[in-house]
Design a protein around this motif. Structure first.
Motif, PDB file in Angstrom:
ATOM      1  N   MET A  87       0.814  -1.209   0.000  1.00 41.15           N
ATOM      2  CA  MET A  87       0.000   0.000   0.000  1.00 41.15           C
ATOM      3  C   MET A  87       0.855   1.270   0.000  1.00 41.15           C
ATOM      4  O   MET A  87       0.328   2.370   0.156  1.00 41.15           O
ATOM      5  N   ASP A  88       2.160   1.133  -0.204  1.00 41.96           N
ATOM      6  CA  ASP A  88       3.056   2.285  -0.279  1.00 41.96           C
ATOM      7  C   ASP A  88       2.793   3.041  -1.587  1.00 41.96           C
ATOM      8  O   ASP A  88       2.833   2.459  -2.671  1.00 41.96           O
ATOM      9  N   PRO A  89       2.515   4.351  -1.521  1.00 45.21           N
ATOM     10  CA  PRO A  89       2.221   5.117  -2.744  1.00 45.21           C
ATOM     11  C   PRO A  89       3.313   5.042  -3.812  1.00 45.21           C
ATOM     12  O   PRO A  89       3.026   5.267  -5.000  1.00 45.21           O
ATOM     13  N   LYS A  90       4.544   4.727  -3.414  1.00 46.16           N
ATOM     14  CA  LYS A  90       5.616   4.655  -4.409  1.00 46.16           C
ATOM     15  C   LYS A  90       5.388   3.529  -5.418  1.00 46.16           C
ATOM     16  O   LYS A  90       5.980   3.519  -6.501  1.00 46.16           O
ATOM     17  N   PHE A  91       4.505   2.567  -5.062  1.00 45.09           N
ATOM     18  CA  PHE A  91       4.218   1.458  -5.970  1.00 45.09           C
ATOM     19  C   PHE A  91       2.874   1.608  -6.680  1.00 45.09           C
ATOM     20  O   PHE A  91       2.329   0.637  -7.194  1.00 45.09           O
ATOM     21  N   GLU A  92       2.376   2.827  -6.721  1.00 48.03           N
ATOM     22  CA  GLU A  92       1.086   3.055  -7.384  1.00 48.03           C
ATOM     23  C   GLU A  92       1.121   2.587  -8.839  1.00 48.03           C
ATOM     24  O   GLU A  92       2.035   2.928  -9.599  1.00 48.03           O
TER      25      GLU A  92
END
Length: 347
Positions: A148-153
């Motif tokens: 759920m880390d935004p860097k992996f959007e």
């Protein structure tokens, strides 16, 4: 690899020997899993496919007929209690006594409380983190919360399968035994999946779909069966498994059941089950698919390096920080199915 030709259309028939019909996951029609059957009868059984076990369950309850089906540990009791199965005649299964003791001893898996046999284990393994080593730093995925880390959007894929999805969510929210989770705990797991949804590029249905997405650069981080990195690494794709996340990984056992009112040839049905249990099939399962085989003789004969790579050489280490896919109460499972559909729809 063998799965490259596997259909992803659920229910589509793979026609061959019509005397035995198998309702299965796409890819398991691979003749490498039953060469003794082909040698004896000249062809493979007929196969039809499902996308997940909930779909298979509903189709069987609606009257779909086959001789054998391929569910996993979390659904055996549910299928049995629904009256979909008939007992196995273990005297006709040549390797029954060679099945790994750890599988034999699992409550309500192979046998019920009265000792009646319902399930023949075939493969066992993990659902775990798989990532592109050229695009993802291992240090960034030490926790399952990385999903759920935004860097992996837009770079994440998880299974379009309520059992695997909620195994990830249970682990990420602090549980290695989902049978002990309360309604509030399940709500936290659902909240985690809602955050993950913001990053999801693809909810995958089978190994072929996910493998193509990872090989093509669409997906960099996935919650996947061990089969996926095995096939991708064999094709030279820069991927790796991460078995040592802070929260752990999921473990399951799948196998075959004899369906009630099976229409086919009983002798050939048991020929197929016996073919699945041959040690040479087991070594192929380990080397080419990355799964363990239920026959202890297969595991003894397998490549030690492969066993070590997948953690099958040390069972104590294998089950450390592992969520095993035990059966869930029917009302809990129904709630999770409905909630997962809402999550995937963006609600």
């Amino acid at each position: 690899m063998a799965l490259a030709a596997a259909t992803t259309l659920t229910g589509t028939a793979f026609a061959a020997d019509s005397d035995v019909s198998v309702f299965d996951w796409a890819g398991y029609e691979d003749p490498g899993f039953h060469p003794a059957y082909v040698e004896k009868h000249g062809d493979s059984p007929s196969f039809s496919f499902f996308g997940d076990e909930d779909e298979a369950f509903e189709k069987l309850r609606a009257g779909f007929k086959a001789d054998l089906a391929h569910p996993c540990s979390q659904n055996i009791v549910k299928w049995r209690d629904a009256g979909l199965l008939q007992p196995l005649d273990t005297s006709r299964i040549e390797a029954w006594n060679d099945i790994l003791p750890g599988l034999k001893n699992m409550k309500d898996l192979m046998t019920d409380a009265e000792g009646k046999a319902w399930f023949l284990p075939f493969e066992w393994g993990n659902t775990l983190v798989v990532y592109r080593t050229d695009k993802v730093q291992e240090a960034d995925i030490q926790s399952l919360k990385a999903f759920m880390d935004p860097k992996f959007e837009g770079r994440v894929s998880i299974p379009d399968n309520v059992d695997d999805a909620y195994a990830l969510a249970a682990l990420a929210t602090g549980f290695t035994d989902w049978t002990k989770m309360t309604d509030a705990d399940w709500d936290k797991a659902s909240a985690f999946l809602r955050e993950v949804h913001k990053n999801v590029r693809l909810y995958w249905l089978d190994n072929t779909e996910l493998s193509q997405a990872m090989a093509g650069g669409e997906v960099d981080l996935a919650w996947a069966w061990a089969e996926t990195p095995t096939t991708l690494m064999a094709d030279g794709v820069p991927v790796a498994m991460k078995r040592d996340t802070d929260e752990g990984l999921s473990t399951w056992v799948c196998g075959y059941v004899h369906l009630k009112d099976a229409p086919g040839n009983v002798d050939k049905t048991y020929d197929f089950l016996n073919a699945l249990m041959k040690p040479d099939v087991g070594t192929y399962l380990v080397s080419d698919w990355g799964y363990g085989h239920s026959n202890s003789k297969s595991m003894e004969a397998a490549d030690p390096e492969k066993l070590s790579e997948f953690g099958y050489d040390d069972i104590d280490k294998f089950i450390d920080k592992t969520l095993f896919s035990n059966p869930l109460p029917a009302e809990t499972k129904a709630k999770l199915i409905a909630e997962f559909e809402r999550i995937k729809a963006g609600y």
